[in-house]
Design an enzyme around this catalytic site. Structure first.
Site, mmCIF file in Angstrom:
data_model
loop_
_atom_site.group_PDB
_atom_site.id
_atom_site.type_symbol
_atom_site.label_atom_id
_atom_site.label_comp_id
_atom_site.label_asym_id
_atom_site.label_seq_id
_atom_site.Cartn_x
_atom_site.Cartn_y
_atom_site.Cartn_z
ATOM 1 N N LYS A 197 -101.349 -11.509 -45.668
ATOM 2 C CA LYS A 197 -101.415 -10.633 -44.500
ATOM 3 C C LYS A 197 -102.863 -10.297 -44.132
ATOM 4 O O LYS A 197 -103.228 -10.266 -42.969
ATOM 5 C CB LYS A 197 -100.622 -9.339 -44.748
ATOM 6 C CG LYS A 197 -99.165 -9.553 -45.146
ATOM 7 C CD LYS A 197 -98.392 -10.333 -44.121
ATOM 8 C CE LYS A 197 -96.887 -10.275 -44.409
ATOM 9 N NZ LYS A 197 -96.118 -11.030 -43.402
ATOM 10 N N ASP B 140 -93.323 -17.466 -42.644
ATOM 11 C CA ASP B 140 -93.983 -16.181 -42.377
ATOM 12 C C ASP B 140 -95.143 -16.237 -41.383
ATOM 13 O O ASP B 140 -95.265 -15.351 -40.556
ATOM 14 C CB ASP B 140 -94.468 -15.571 -43.701
ATOM 15 C CG ASP B 140 -94.734 -14.071 -43.596
ATOM 16 O OD1 ASP B 140 -94.033 -13.397 -42.826
ATOM 17 O OD2 ASP B 140 -95.656 -13.570 -44.272
ATOM 18 N N HIS C 198 -97.448 -14.062 -36.752
ATOM 19 C CA HIS C 198 -96.458 -13.702 -37.778
ATOM 20 C C HIS C 198 -95.162 -14.453 -37.461
ATOM 21 O O HIS C 198 -94.177 -13.855 -37.030
ATOM 22 C CB HIS C 198 -96.251 -12.180 -37.732
ATOM 23 C CG HIS C 198 -95.473 -11.636 -38.883
ATOM 24 N ND1 HIS C 198 -94.826 -10.427 -38.838
ATOM 25 C CD2 HIS C 198 -95.242 -12.131 -40.124
ATOM 26 C CE1 HIS C 198 -94.234 -10.198 -39.987
ATOM 27 N NE2 HIS C 198 -94.462 -11.208 -40.793
ATOM 28 N N TYR D 189 -76.255 -16.100 -38.960
ATOM 29 C CA TYR D 189 -76.484 -17.093 -40.011
ATOM 30 C C TYR D 189 -76.379 -18.523 -39.461
ATOM 31 O O TYR D 189 -77.026 -18.829 -38.473
ATOM 32 C CB TYR D 189 -75.552 -16.829 -41.198
ATOM 33 C CG TYR D 189 -75.846 -15.483 -41.831
ATOM 34 C CD1 TYR D 189 -76.882 -15.334 -42.735
ATOM 35 C CD2 TYR D 189 -75.120 -14.341 -41.475
ATOM 36 C CE1 TYR D 189 -77.188 -14.089 -43.291
ATOM 37 C CE2 TYR D 189 -75.414 -13.098 -42.034
ATOM 38 C CZ TYR D 189 -76.449 -12.985 -42.942
ATOM 39 O OH TYR D 189 -76.758 -11.765 -43.490
ATOM 40 N N CYS E 252 -85.029 -8.908 -40.155
ATOM 41 C CA CYS E 252 -84.237 -9.682 -39.193
ATOM 42 C C CYS E 252 -83.802 -11.033 -39.769
ATOM 43 O O CYS E 252 -83.122 -11.801 -39.105
ATOM 44 C CB CYS E 252 -85.027 -9.904 -37.909
ATOM 45 S SG CYS E 252 -85.189 -8.417 -36.891
ATOM 46 N N SER F 210 -89.636 -7.090 -39.445
ATOM 47 C CA SER F 210 -89.018 -7.186 -40.771
ATOM 48 C C SER F 210 -87.521 -6.882 -40.709
ATOM 49 O O SER F 210 -87.046 -6.241 -39.774
ATOM 50 C CB SER F 210 -89.713 -6.235 -41.742
ATOM 51 O OG SER F 210 -89.658 -4.924 -41.237
ATOM 52 N N ARG G 261 -96.436 -2.856 -49.282
ATOM 53 C CA ARG G 261 -97.685 -2.700 -48.553
ATOM 54 C C ARG G 261 -97.876 -1.228 -48.172
ATOM 55 O O ARG G 261 -96.932 -0.541 -47.834
ATOM 56 C CB ARG G 261 -97.671 -3.551 -47.284
ATOM 57 C CG ARG G 261 -97.833 -5.052 -47.553
ATOM 58 C CD ARG G 261 -97.923 -5.836 -46.263
ATOM 59 N NE ARG G 261 -96.708 -5.740 -45.484
ATOM 60 C CZ ARG G 261 -96.564 -5.000 -44.391
ATOM 61 N NH1 ARG G 261 -97.589 -4.314 -43.919
ATOM 62 N NH2 ARG G 261 -95.418 -4.965 -43.766
ATOM 63 N N ARG H 163 -89.278 -9.257 -54.957
ATOM 64 C CA ARG H 163 -89.707 -10.527 -54.370
ATOM 65 C C ARG H 163 -89.555 -11.718 -55.300
ATOM 66 O O ARG H 163 -89.585 -11.572 -56.523
ATOM 67 C CB ARG H 163 -91.197 -10.428 -53.996
ATOM 68 C CG ARG H 163 -91.518 -9.365 -52.964
ATOM 69 C CD ARG H 163 -91.186 -9.815 -51.577
ATOM 70 N NE ARG H 163 -91.317 -8.748 -50.594
ATOM 71 C CZ ARG H 163 -91.571 -8.982 -49.301
ATOM 72 N NH1 ARG H 163 -91.717 -10.198 -48.852
ATOM 73 N NH2 ARG H 163 -91.644 -7.973 -48.458
ATOM 74 N N TYR I 147 -99.838 -5.145 -55.792
ATOM 75 C CA TYR I 147 -98.583 -5.675 -55.255
ATOM 76 C C TYR I 147 -98.735 -6.426 -53.937
ATOM 77 O O TYR I 147 -99.404 -5.955 -53.007
ATOM 78 C CB TYR I 147 -97.582 -4.527 -55.029
ATOM 79 C CG TYR I 147 -96.143 -5.008 -54.974
ATOM 80 C CD1 TYR I 147 -95.404 -5.132 -56.144
ATOM 81 C CD2 TYR I 147 -95.549 -5.351 -53.773
ATOM 82 C CE1 TYR I 147 -94.095 -5.587 -56.105
ATOM 83 C CE2 TYR I 147 -94.235 -5.802 -53.731
ATOM 84 C CZ TYR I 147 -93.513 -5.918 -54.906
ATOM 85 O OH TYR I 147 -92.212 -6.372 -54.862
HETATM 86 O O1 TSX Z 1 -80.586 -13.235 -41.890
HETATM 87 C C1 TSX Z 1 -79.723 -12.890 -41.102
HETATM 88 N N1 TSX Z 1 -79.460 -13.690 -39.992
HETATM 89 C C2 TSX Z 1 -80.290 -14.907 -39.722
HETATM 90 C C3 TSX Z 1 -79.748 -16.034 -40.490
HETATM 91 C C4 TSX Z 1 -80.088 -17.303 -40.271
HETATM 92 N N2 TSX Z 1 -79.019 -11.724 -41.323
HETATM 93 C C5 TSX Z 1 -79.372 -10.847 -42.448
HETATM 94 C C6 TSX Z 1 -80.383 -9.837 -41.958
HETATM 95 C C7 TSX Z 1 -81.055 -9.110 -43.059
HETATM 96 C C8 TSX Z 1 -82.177 -9.875 -43.676
HETATM 97 C C9 TSX Z 1 -78.036 -11.373 -40.459
HETATM 98 N N3 TSX Z 1 -77.223 -10.299 -40.446
HETATM 99 C C10 TSX Z 1 -77.733 -12.169 -39.349
HETATM 100 C C11 TSX Z 1 -78.448 -13.360 -39.108
HETATM 101 O O2 TSX Z 1 -78.189 -14.082 -38.142
HETATM 102 N N4 TSX Z 1 -76.724 -11.549 -38.665
HETATM 103 C C12 TSX Z 1 -76.441 -10.418 -39.337
HETATM 104 C C13 TSX Z 1 -75.413 -9.422 -38.941
HETATM 105 C C14 TSX Z 1 -74.077 -9.834 -39.503
HETATM 106 C C15 TSX Z 1 -73.763 -9.494 -40.806
HETATM 107 C C16 TSX Z 1 -72.541 -9.874 -41.334
HETATM 108 C C17 TSX Z 1 -71.637 -10.561 -40.562
HETATM 109 C C18 TSX Z 1 -71.944 -10.913 -39.259
HETATM 110 C C19 TSX Z 1 -73.190 -10.539 -38.746
HETATM 111 N N5 TSX Z 1 -70.398 -10.872 -41.168
HETATM 112 C C20 TSX Z 1 -69.216 -11.201 -40.541
HETATM 113 O O3 TSX Z 1 -69.140 -11.232 -39.359
HETATM 114 C C21 TSX Z 1 -68.083 -11.515 -41.395
HETATM 115 MN MN MN Z 2 -93.966 -11.195 -42.897
#
Ligand code: TSX
Ligand code: MN
Length: 603
Positions: free
Chosen positions: A226, A293, A246, A511, A270, A268, A78, A385, A217
């Site tokens: 958007k 989104d 959003h 995660y 996160c 973005s 964008r 993408r 794009y």
């Molecule tokens: O998407 C992420 N989430 C949400 C998941 C449901 N990411 C990736 C961000 C870039 C798009 C994350 N990165 C998250 C997260 O909750 N947390 C982190 C940071 C992180 C990265 C690697 C580890 C821990 C935290 N690895 C270990 O601790 C081994």
């Molecule tokens: Mn978005």
């Protein structure tokens, strides 16, 4: 395919017929294609693009009915500095938007669009944002000279003939798009036509129009997303008393089968898409995705807030997506997917950074160059993408297309904050929650332009997407809450998965373990989990977070849930100076909340 002679059979909409005729006269296309949204049409356009070098069909035994497209190196994301809000006055666009005089801009655009489709086909794409028969949905029609846009819109929206039946002679948002590269005297086309010199992404909020020139794009070209569902829809929502946000929408179900829906806004980088279709680590808990989104939300007859996802597809960032980070996304994109700017493997499949621990020995990268693991270039562009139908997601919510929408119990705001912001806190009420959303900021990553690790304010994660004065948008949120029965409003939370210790180690595993935070929120909504009132909001008590099976150190947990008075006093200074720019448009309610926070931090 339809000839333009069949326009009267195609639609009964007088405004649409007029607009199509005007567009043809202005853009002078070689021919006209009135899209019906059929599978046959999609296949035919893919064949055209394969012939033109725009698309490569992937190996059908690896990725059935899937394609790879590569853009030019200057048309990859964008273009915020070329995005304009053309309200009558600059003040209506506010300090966070590029404003341009609507009359001046119209002249500029008319010049650019004149003859802009010579040698090309003009496509007419009727599309519906939201389920076809939902009272929360809205219709648009995009005119474009890009078959890539037609195929992408087929995945991302409800598109084609049925939309025209629903539309009748009613209102639609005209979305006028040209890649800005006419072909003169049988000039040969290029695989990715665009205009590197002249890009304009323009919104006319008063007349609810979108004009986009020069880019093929993503958000620049797929105008339902958007441009419509956020920028124009935010203006419609302000005028009509709803919310265009959003936000992801997910269902969250406990082991007893009780379910709540959550909406969440993050800037973005996160991991919004990852959260929206996460597999919880907590046994018996389940996440189901409605959208990753955008959320359109309105009060239902019962006084509760209901949300629809206006989209029908995911337009997700590929790099970093893997079986580890998001298995459900990987399964969603096994078929019927368009990939853009990822790498091509020797066996006709796709690859990107982070997809597998070991990169393949040989690839053709997104720049169409030979690639090996010791190449200097990236295999995939960082903003590469996938475009895939939501219904292919293994954890798609059974009510994802409910015309009534899904009832929202909690709204989350989040950011990427290595310091200061705790893992989670609950706002005291809607006004306070609105203040939390308005104060959002996030650290920049390599994925975004500019310095890495710099704190950027991004109110409601709407900074590039609010179609009017952001101060007035805060006021809309405040008045929206005042109209509601407070007992029926969703509770508002702040979350931060990205806290680090002094050594730079992640304090929270993130995660699937984020389900522990979602569980606390779920139980807070039911008045079951304990919390401790602090200056910034209600935080989990140490025992109210389910940390069973996590080897989280006592001291790490302490840091994740700490409220550092001095750091927060500094934080209020940053907020205060950021809010200055809104001048008289900053609502009293936001000032009151900021002062109340400053006061609570003093005592
Ligand atoms: O998407 C992420 N989430 C949400 C998941 C449901 N990411 C990736 C961000 C870039 C798009 C994350 N990165 C998250 C997260 O909750 N947390 C982190 C940071 C992180 C990265 C690697 C580890 C821990 C935290 N690895 C270990 O601790 C081994
Ligand atoms: Mn978005």
């Amino acid at each position: 395919m339809h000839a333009i002679d069949s326009l009267d059979e195609y639609t009964q909409n007088d405004h649409l017929k007029e607009w199509i005729k005007e567009a043809i006269a202005l853009c002078q296309p070689k021919d006209v294609w009135l899209c019906d949204g059929s599978e046959r049409e999609y296949k035919e356009l893919c064949q055209r693009m394969i012939k033109n070098g725009t698309m490569i069909p992937l190996n059908p035994s690896k990725r059935p009915n899937s394609y790879l497209c590569r853009s030019t190196a200057d048309d990859v994301s964008r273009v915020e500095d070329r995005t304009f809000i053309c309200s009558k006055t600059k003040e209506e666009a506010g300090p966070t938007n590029n404003w341009s005089d609507p009359d001046e801009m119209r002249k500029t655009l008319l010049k650019l669009f004149k003859g802009s489709m010579q040698g090309r086909t003009l496509f007419v794409i009727p599309f519906c944002m939201g389920p076809l028969h939902s009272p929360l949905s809205h219709i648009g029609v995009q005119i474009t000279d890009s078959p890539y846009v037609v195929c992408s819109m087929k995945i991302m929206t409800r598109m084609g003939k049925e939309v025209l039946n629903v539309l009748g002679n009613g209102f639609f948002v005209p979305c006028f798009h040209s890649v800005g590269m006419p072909l003169h005297n049988n000039q040969k086309d290029v695989p990715w036509p665009s205009n590197p010199q002249n890009k304009y992404i323009v919104h006319f909020p008063e007349t609810r129009e979108i004009w986009s020139y020069g880019s093929g794009y993503g958000g620049n070209a797929l105008l339902g997303k958007k441009c419509y569902a956020l920028r124009i829809a935010s203006c419609m929502a302000r005028d009509e008393g709803w919310l265009a946000e959003h936000m992801l929408i997910m269902g969250f179900t406990n082991p007893q089968g009780q379910k709540k829906y959550i909406a969440a806004a993050f800037p973005s980088a996160c991991g919004k898409t990852n959260l929206a279709m996460m597999t919880p680590s907590l046994p018996g808990w389940k996440v189901e995705v409605v959208g990753d989104d955008i959320a359109w939300m309105k009060f239902g007859e019962d006084g509760h807030l209901y949300a629809i996802n206006p989209e029908a597809g995911f337009f997700g960032v590929a790099p970093g997506t893997s079986a580890n980070s998001n298995l459900n996304a990987m399964q969603t994109i096994t078929k019927n997917t368009i990939f853009t700017n990822v790498a091509l493997t020797d066996d006709g499949d796709v690859w990107w950074e982070g997809m597998t621990p070991q990169p393949p020995e040989h690839l053709i990268n997104w720049l169409r160059h030979e690639w090996s693991p010791n190449s200097q270039e990236k295999a995939a562009h960082p903003n590469a993408r996938f475009t895939a139908p939501i219904k292919q997601c293994p954890v798609v919510d059974p009510d994802w297309e409910s015309p009534r929408g899904v009832p929202i119990s909690a709204i989350l705001f989040g950011g990427r904050r290595s310091t200061v912001a705790p893992l989670v806190y609950e706002s005291f009420n809607w006004e306070h929650g609105t203040f939390v959303g308005a104060s959002l900021s996030s650290e920049t990553t390599a994925a975004a332009a500019g310095q890495v690790g710099k704190l950027r304010h991004d109110p409601f994660a709407m900074l590039p997407f609010c179609g009017y004065n952001m101060g007035d948008y805060f006021a809309h949120w405040l008045s929206f809450g005042r109209k509601a029965d407070p007992s029926k409003l969703p509770k508002i939370y702040y979350v931060n998965w990205f806290r680090k210790d002094a050594q730079g180690k992640w304090l929270w595993p993130g995660y699937k373990e984020n389900s522990r935070v979602l569980k606390w929120i779920f139980e807070r909504v039911d008045n079951k989990a304990a919390a401790e009132k602090t200056a910034i909001g209600n935080l989990p008590t140490k025992d109210s977070l389910d940390l069973q099976g996590l080897n989280l150190e006592e001291n790490d947990l302490k840091q994740l849930l700490e409220v550092d008075r001095e750091a927060w006093q500094q934080e209020t200074q940053y907020m205060s100076s950021y809010f200055q720019q809104f001048g008289p448009h900053l609502p009293e309610g936001i000032k009151t909340e900021l002062n109340a926070l400053i006061e609570r931090l003093r005592s």
